[in-house]
Design an enzyme around this catalytic site. Structure first.
Site, PDB file in Angstrom:
ATOM      1  N   ARG A 958      -7.933  -1.783  -1.487  1.00 39.58           N
ATOM      2  CA  ARG A 958      -6.618  -2.417  -1.425  1.00 39.58           C
ATOM      3  C   ARG A 958      -5.596  -1.369  -1.045  1.00 39.58           C
ATOM      4  NH1 ARG A 958      -6.931  -7.379  -4.331  1.00 39.58           N
ATOM      5  NH2 ARG A 958      -8.844  -7.516  -5.566  1.00 39.58           N
ATOM      6  N   GLY A 959      -4.594  -1.791  -0.259  1.00 44.61           N
ATOM      7  CA  GLY A 959      -3.533  -0.896   0.149  1.00 44.61           C
ATOM      8  C   GLY A 959      -2.172  -1.478  -0.157  1.00 44.61           C
ATOM      9  N   SER A 960      -1.148  -0.810   0.316  1.00 45.18           N
ATOM     10  CA  SER A 960       0.216  -1.277   0.096  1.00 45.18           C
ATOM     11  C   SER A 960       0.534  -2.435   1.027  1.00 45.18           C
ATOM     12  CB  SER A 960       1.194  -0.124   0.318  1.00 45.18           C
ATOM     13  OG  SER A 960       1.070   0.363   1.640  1.00 45.18           O
ATOM     14  N   THR A 963      -2.221  -5.124   1.971  1.00 44.43           N
ATOM     15  CA  THR A 963      -3.339  -4.801   2.849  1.00 44.43           C
ATOM     16  C   THR A 963      -4.647  -4.836   2.071  1.00 44.43           C
ATOM     17  OG1 THR A 963      -1.916  -3.403   4.179  1.00 44.43           O
ATOM     18  CG2 THR A 963      -4.275  -3.082   4.413  1.00 44.43           C
ATOM     19  N   LYS A 979      -9.944  -4.390   8.246  1.00 45.14           N
ATOM     20  CA  LYS A 979      -8.685  -4.151   7.548  1.00 45.14           C
ATOM     21  C   LYS A 979      -7.722  -5.298   7.883  1.00 45.14           C
ATOM     22  CE  LYS A 979      -5.383  -0.437   6.655  1.00 45.14           C
ATOM     23  NZ  LYS A 979      -5.045   0.950   6.983  1.00 45.14           N
ATOM     24  N   ASP A1074      -0.083  10.755   4.247  1.00 43.83           N
ATOM     25  CA  ASP A1074      -0.609  10.128   3.024  1.00 43.83           C
ATOM     26  C   ASP A1074      -2.017  10.622   2.720  1.00 43.83           C
ATOM     27  OD1 ASP A1074      -0.524   8.537   0.795  1.00 43.83           O
ATOM     28  OD2 ASP A1074      -1.164   6.720   1.816  1.00 43.83           O
TER      29      ASP A1074
END
Length: 1400
Positions: A958-960, A963, A979, A1074
């Site tokens: 999971r991303g910001s 996403t 993705k 990042d």
């Protein structure tokens, strides 16, 4: 729903999954339950369980999950809400749990604001008085002046001892964060935190609140209360008032009105006849000013000394509020050494129109409402500088009677004649003062009341702009234009009820607001005000419901007219949304208890009380959790009071009737209404408009539609629940039937077993009886045998010899003689004896015959018994086959039934297997082409060439910004990572695609590869290389060593993989922004090669690229997640819009301070990752995420875990430097000795030896120059700071010949060495490496000569195989030699050309 510790572990602390499971189990929608409450329940449970749990004693996972949750946007509101609820309801039970929870909050960095963001000079000059010479120039900037009041308030709060919890928590916050905190406290009624933060305590002696009525006798009000009004916005006015009134019962009387704020107006009107006496008194007072000033000067000097002492004591960087602008001229508050750190300044207030010198103190509001201030003591210079800001901001005049200091603007004359008067002698001053006083008094007597009112209003208009949008500005504005305290309370509570065009204010119904004051002062109000809903004043206010209830009940307690109750009920009818509200059972109980305490109500309305109490008990027993409707409660009270509700009549007509002038009732408060500013035309307009329009009908229709919709939704939910229940019941019945079918044969078997056991018992009993009979027969036979023996003995006696007979006869004769003697004694006759003798043989014969008969009878009985036994046995034999047949028949029937059930089960299984086979057959192609299967169920997605499943089990990460990364297939062949990104963030998507395409075209082996792109209406899907796991996963699951062993690489080589990826990015002007262990992924050779070969048709590649770049070595690291990266065109600077938050501790200071980011950002992150890799999961700025950001800001580094590897320490320390200019480039990182190969290390040793030789030649002596001596001493690197200095300690604690095998390695050498010199050690290592073949040949000759060669010779022989093994031997014996030479030769790198390549 309570969560167990085991459940939380099963979900791996994923609170979102737990929340979804909770919603599914309870059939709840997302709006009906809050995710935040689920998380807080889990966290509180963990706080209780983890300290005592031996299995999970570390609790590191819990802390990380806790702070991930704390970083979300609703953290402060949730914590305050939960704290308030737990402490008010169940304080005895849950205080200990929440103390543990809150102790973690105190250490949190979620609201961290850098203390350095504030101007330290301003803080020191304004709030920390280290000496009295710190002056503030008069020409300060406007920005510094504007923030003065805000900082004054926050610093006065943070220095408060009673608020240590919050003050520590908000140590580095700014004023805006404090306002946010106070808003949350007001919103959630967190009275305990409010008391601690704003020092609202009854029992505190030092800081006791003094709030009294604003009358002429006592004009004191708490600064804390007014500070609350300063920082409170209008939207949260009602909760603020509840907190204030709870802790300050007399606050309503002390609210400033026009009479209290502008002073002494009515006092002067009442004392117009005594003006002359006042003037004389004023003159006397002015004449005595000089004497007072001398005393005050001494006091002020003491005050200055105390300030210095207090500042020296509090010199730990804490901002202390040294003074407060309130005071009392009492002797006990002299400025002695024992006085508190708050230095109160006594002052007097003068109005430019009405001179008053008799007052000794003033409240906070009058200080801001007066147009000028005069101090009766000497003013501290620093205090005066701050007052000067107030003068600039609000236009006040300030004057001091001190001889040492006088403000340039003369107070006594408002024209231009003030400056000269200040320079005259004391007598002239007194005369001028008297003249001015007389002039002022005359002006006051001559001014009209209308002009006074206008001037007063003009002054108040200035104050309205102070803290605009806060409650204090509203107090000023309403006090200037209205006369009644009810208006101010109305404004503070936000109760602008209804539409002001046609609805009146409730506050206008009562005189001086007595009823609402009574309800607010009630001891039950704090519970009634706790409404969880909250809306701004412009919307419908559900928080007004408790006020209306208590106002209605207060009417009863004050024995008001029932017509007023009708007005309240009509108001509720006009605002039907409020009328349809509800209250909790606890609030209902408080109402009942309040009514019981009122004697008048208990006397007059006992029936109503009994009914209410019965309703309360009924609701409490049957449905304690359901709220009680307001309309029902009002209906019950209204019916008992006989106050009709106007349901069908026009509501406004009734209100208009109330406001008519003809309505006069001396006992009714409405009689004073004509004197008030009531606009009857607006009410009549409302009446006409309501008559013409069907507004109420529309409202009713809308409400009916809402009801229908809600009913439909409820019905649908009921039907769904019923269906689910039916299905569950059917499943349960089937299971029961199956169990019964299985239980029946089991019961039969048990029954048969019982029968068999009974038969066995019977047989055993029969056998026992037979055995007894046999024993009896044996006994009888023995008796018969004995008798036969006796008979045989008798016969033998008869056949004995004559001698024996003679003997027997003699014996018999003796016996006879004895018998005769006996007979004589008995006197028997001779005939009787003869008869006896004749009878003896007869008796014997009879006995024998009887015995024979008995024997025969016994034999017959035995025969009969044997026959019976035989018959019984025969019968049993005949019965056994019948029983067997019956049992066999029963067993056969059971077997048939079991077989039938098994066949049914087999059919069911076969059907399931057929379904599964069908699925498998449908997915056989996918099985053959890919490594995993995608199940085509409800969550299956097929977009373009991508196929994947949205199940949680298929989510890779999971991303910001929402996403998600799924595991899927591209072109039905190639496994990929898909993705999914929202289209709302198109800039980031385009940025990442652009970066990925360029990198894929360049064929970087250490970067994730781009495969394809698809999109739909809402999302964009990127196909990427499918990797194994991340570096963070390897470390957290203890698999890093296993990965290193299976990779065939060293730790330095794996670290070099990551560095090569970053170098590739920087070489193409890309900054990642990042980098962290989550974005460092692992990839095996086979998987990468297969994916690359299969996707060659889609991926563009360079024809000129090398073949080696396409192949990764086994188990290498690659860099992923380029969503925050930036393609650079003109320079190497990155200006990304989506800046990382820095919460993980892998971002430098410039990211945390939102400055521009360069490639050095990646260098800092890379340094933290290398430390993480080398130490198996540790962080250079601490493992506790709470303090990482704090340590990064202060550059608090700890590299002690790498103390054994000084090369790694040197590199990482330079990479994570706080100064970005001191960080190395990525090329310098790769050129560091940590990553040198053997050849480059040997070249470096040769270069060091050359410098030693040149220094010997230039020194002219035999090795006595400074450079060669400096090599012998240790060069120390500090593991916790940037300061590095050489020390006098020797590099080696003993001579180097004792560390290595000098005897065997120097075979055949004629060179001489000094074993205490490092330059000779370098020469020896170089000679050994160059001549290692000759040395090995000589050692082998020695081994051949020796019959049994020693172990040392064998070991040295193995070392001398190649240069790599030799250098490894010396490095193992002298570990930090390369680092020592590297640091010592760094100074000479620019002087010698052959050293440049090692340092650039």
């Amino acid at each position: 729903m309570n969560f167990n510790f085991e459940q939380i572990l099963e979900y791996n602390f994923d609170f979102k999954k737990l929340h979804k499971n909770k919603l599914k189990n309870n059939n709840l929608s997302e709006n009906e339950d809050d995710y935040a409450t689920t998380v807080i329940e889990c966290l509180i449970h963990l706080c209780e369980v983890i300290p005592t749990n031996k299995i999970y004693s570390g609790a590191n996972k819990f802390i990380s999950c806790f702070y991930e949750f704390m970083n979300e946007r609703f953290i402060e509101t949730l914590v305050l809400e939960f704290y308030d609820l737990m402490t008010t309801d169940n304080s005895k039970v849950t205080t200990g749990i929440f103390d543990q929870f809150f102790s973690l909050i105190k250490k949190s960095d979620i609201i961290y604001k850098s203390f350095y963001e504030w101007d330290s000079n301003i803080l020191e000059n304004r709030f920390i008085f280290k000496n009295n010479n710190n002056n503030i120039d008069g020409d300060d900037d406007d920005g510094n002046e504007d923030d003065y009041f805000g900082r004054f308030s926050i610093l006065s709060i943070l220095e408060d001892d009673n608020s240590h919890i919050i003050s520590n928590y908000f140590k580095f916050t700014n004023y805006e964060r404090l306002e946010d905190l106070w808003i949350m406290i007001c919103h959630y009624q967190a009275t305990d935190i409010a008391k601690a933060l704003f020092n609202l305590y009854y029992d505190s002696k030092e800081d006791c609140i003094s709030v009294f009525a604003s009358d002429d006798n006592n004009n004191k009000i708490s600064i804390s209360i007014l500070r609350i009004l300063e920082i409170t916005s209008i939207e949260f006015s009602l909760p603020v008032l509840t907190v204030i009134v709870e802790n300050t019962p007399n606050f309503l009387n002390s609210i400033p009105t026009k009479t209290s704020m502008l002073g002494m107006k009515f006092k002067l009107h009442n004392n117009n006849n005594n003006n002359n006496n006042n003037n004389n008194n004023n003159n006397n007072n002015n004449n005595n000013n000089n004497n007072n000033n001398n005393n005050n000067n001494n006091n002020n000097n003491n005050n200055n000394n105390n300030i210095n002492k207090n500042n020296n004591d509090n010199g730990n960087g804490k901002a202390e509020n040294i003074y407060r602008l309130s005071g009392d001229c009492k002797e006990k508050e002299k400025y002695d050494n024992n006085y508190s750190r708050e230095t109160e300044i006594p002052f007097k207030v003068f109005d430019t129109k009405f001179l008053i010198t008799t007052m000794e103190c003033s409240d906070y509001i009058r200080f801001f409402t007066s147009s000028s201030i005069i101090f009766n003591t000497e003013v501290n210079q620093t205090c005066y500088d701050d007052l000067k800001l107030i003068q600039k901001r609000l236009g006040f005049l300030i004057y001091s009677n001190s001889n040492k200091f006088t403000y340039p603007f003369d107070f006594w004359n408002n024209n231009n004649n003030n400056n000269n008067n200040n320079n005259n002698n004391n007598n002239n001053n007194n005369n001028n003062n008297n003249n001015n006083n007389n002039n002022n008094n005359n002006n006051n007597n001559n001014n009209n009341n209308n002009n006074n009112n206008k001037n007063d209003d003009d002054e108040l208009e200035k104050l309205v702009e102070y803290r605009k949008g806060s409650l204090i500005s509203l107090v000023f504005s309403f006090a200037g234009y209205r006369f009644f305290s009810s208006y101010i309370i109305e404004n503070l509570t936000g109760t602008n009820i209804g539409n002001p065009n046609y609805v009146f204010d409730i506050s206008e119904l009562m005189t001086d607001f007595e009823i609402i004051r009574g309800l607010l002062l009630s001891k039950y109000f704090s519970i009634l005000f706790k409404s969880r809903k909250f809306t701004v004043p412009t919307l419908t206010r559900s928080t007004l419901i408790p006020i209306l209830i208590f106002a209605f009940i207060s009417n009863i307690s004050y024995d008001m007219n029932c017509n007023i109750a009708n007005v309240y009920l009509n108001y509720l009818l006009l605002n039907r949304e409020l009328y349809k509200g509800s209250i909790s059972i606890s609030q209902f109980g408080c109402i009942v208890n309040y009514l019981k305490c009122q004697n008048e109500i208990e006397k007059q309305y006992s029936g109503c009380l009994k009914l209410l109490e019965g309703l309360y008990n009924h609701k409490k027993e049957k449905s304690p959790n359901e709220p009680y409707r307001i309309d029902l409660l009002f209906g019950v009270i209204n019916d008992r009071l006989k106050a009709p509700i106007f349901i069908n009549k026009d509501k406004y007509e009734s209100l208009y009737f109330v406001y008519q002038e003809d309505y006069q009732n001396p006992s009714d408060p409405f009689r004073v209404l004509p004197t008030r500013s009531v606009d009857l035309s607006k009410i009549s307009e409302g009446i006409s408009r309501m008559k013409n329009d069907d507004f109420l009908n529309e409202l009713e229709k809308e409400e009916k539609q809402k009801k229908l919709k809600t009913k439909q939704k409820k019905k649908i939910k009921k039907l769904e629940n019923e269906k689910k229940q039916k299905v569950l019941q059917q499943d349960k019945q089937q299971e029961k039937e199956k169990k019964q079918n299985y239980q029946q044969p089991q019961d039969l078997q048990q029954h048969n077993l019982k029968i068999q056991t009974q038969q066995q018992q019977q047989q055993q009993q029969q056998q026992q009886q037979q055995q007894q009979q046999q024993q009896q027969q044996q006994q009888q036979q023995q008796q018969q045998q004995q008798q036969q023996q006796q008979q045989s003995q008798q016969q033998q006696q008869q056949q004995q010899s004559p001698q024996q007979q003679s003997q027997q006869q003699s014996q018999q004769s003796q016996q006879k003689s004895q018998q005769q003697s006996q007979q004589k004694s008995q006197q028997q006759s001779p005939p009787q004896q003869q008869q006896q003798q004749s009878q003896q043989p007869q008796q014997q014969s009879q006995q024998q015959s009887q015995q024979k008969q008995k024997h025969q009878k016994q034999q017959q009985q035995q025969k009969q018994e044997k026959q019976q036994q035989k018959q019984e046995k025969q019968q049993q034999k005949q019965e056994k086959p019948q029983q067997k047949q019956q049992l066999e028949n029963q067993i056969k029937n059971l077997k048939i039934e079991i077989k039938k059930e098994e066949e049914n089960n087999k059919e069911i299984k076969n059907k399931k297997e057929e379904v599964e086979k069908e699925k498998e057959e449908n997915n056989k192609e996918i099985k053959s082409k890919s490594e995993f299967i995608i199940v085509e169920d409800e969550d299956f997605v097929s977009i373009g060439k991508f196929k994947f499943n949205r199940n949680e089990s298929n989510i890779l990460g999971r991303g910001s910004n929402g996403t998600l990364v799924f595991k899927g297939i591209w072109s039905d062949k190639i496994p990929v990572a898909i993705k999914q990104m929202q289209k709302a963030f198109n800039p980031l998507i385009n940025k990442e695609v652009e970066a990925l395409i360029t990198l894929t075209n360049k064929n970087c082996s250490n970067m994730i590869r781009y495969i394809d792109k698809e999109e739909d209406k809402h999302f964009v899907y990127l196909g990427l290389t499918l990797c194994d796991v991340s570096l963070q996963y390897l470390v957290e699951n203890g698999k890093l060593n296993e990965f290193i062993n299976s990779s065939g690489k060293s730790l330095n080589e794996l670290a070099k993989d990551i560095i090569n990826g970053v170098q590739f990015l920087h070489s193409h002007d890309i900054v990642h922004n990042d980098l962290n262990p989550r974005n460092i992924l692992t990839l095996s050779t086979n998987k990468n090669n297969n994916n690359n070969n299969k996707s060659n048709n889609k991926i563009k590649s360079n024809n000129n690229s090398n073949n080696n770049s396409n192949n990764n070595s086994n188990n290498s690291f690659i860099i992923s997640d380029l969503g925050l990266s930036k393609m650079e065109v003109e320079s190497s600077y990155s200006f990304t819009t989506n800046v990382p938050t820095g919460q993980g501790g892998y971002h430098p200071v410039e990211v945390l301070q939102s400055k521009r980011m360069t490639k050095s950002v990646d260098i800092f992150s890379l340094g933290c990752i290398l430390f993480y890799l080398f130490t198996n999961g540790q962080h250079p700025f601490g493992n506790d995420k709470l303090f990482r950001i704090y340590n990064i800001m202060l550059n608090k580094v700890n590299l002690e875990l790498l103390g054994h590897n000084l090369l790694a320490c040197d590199l990482i320390k330079s990479m994570i430097s706080n100064d970005e200019s001191k960080r190395p480039t990525i090329e310098n990182v790769l050129n560091h000795p940590l990553f040198w190969n053997v050849e480059k290390k040997i070249q470096f040793i040769d270069a060091a030896l050359n410098i030693c030789k040149e220094s010997n030649n230039s020194g002219g002596g035999g090795g006595g120059n400074k450079f060669n001596k400096s090599l012998n001493y240790l060069f120390v690197i500090s593991l916790s700071s940037d300061y590095i200095e050489p020390k006098s300690e020797p590099f080696l604690k003993q001579t180097w010949d004792k560390l290595i095998d000098i005897n065997n390695l120097s075979i055949g050498s004629t060179s001489q060495y000094q074993y205490d010199q490092i330059k000779d050690l370098i020469r020896f290592i170089r000679n050994t490496i160059v001549h290692h073949k000759d040395i090995k040949r000589l050692i082998q000759q020695q081994q051949q000569q020796q019959k049994q060669p020693t172990i040392e010779l064998q070991f040295i022989n193995n070392i001398l195989t190649n240069q790599d093994s030799i250098l490894f031997y010396f490095e193992s014996k002298i570990p930090n030699l390369i680092y020592h030479l590297y640091k010592q030769l760094k100074e000479y790198s620019s002087s010698f050309d052959y050293l440049i390549k090692f340092y650039n």
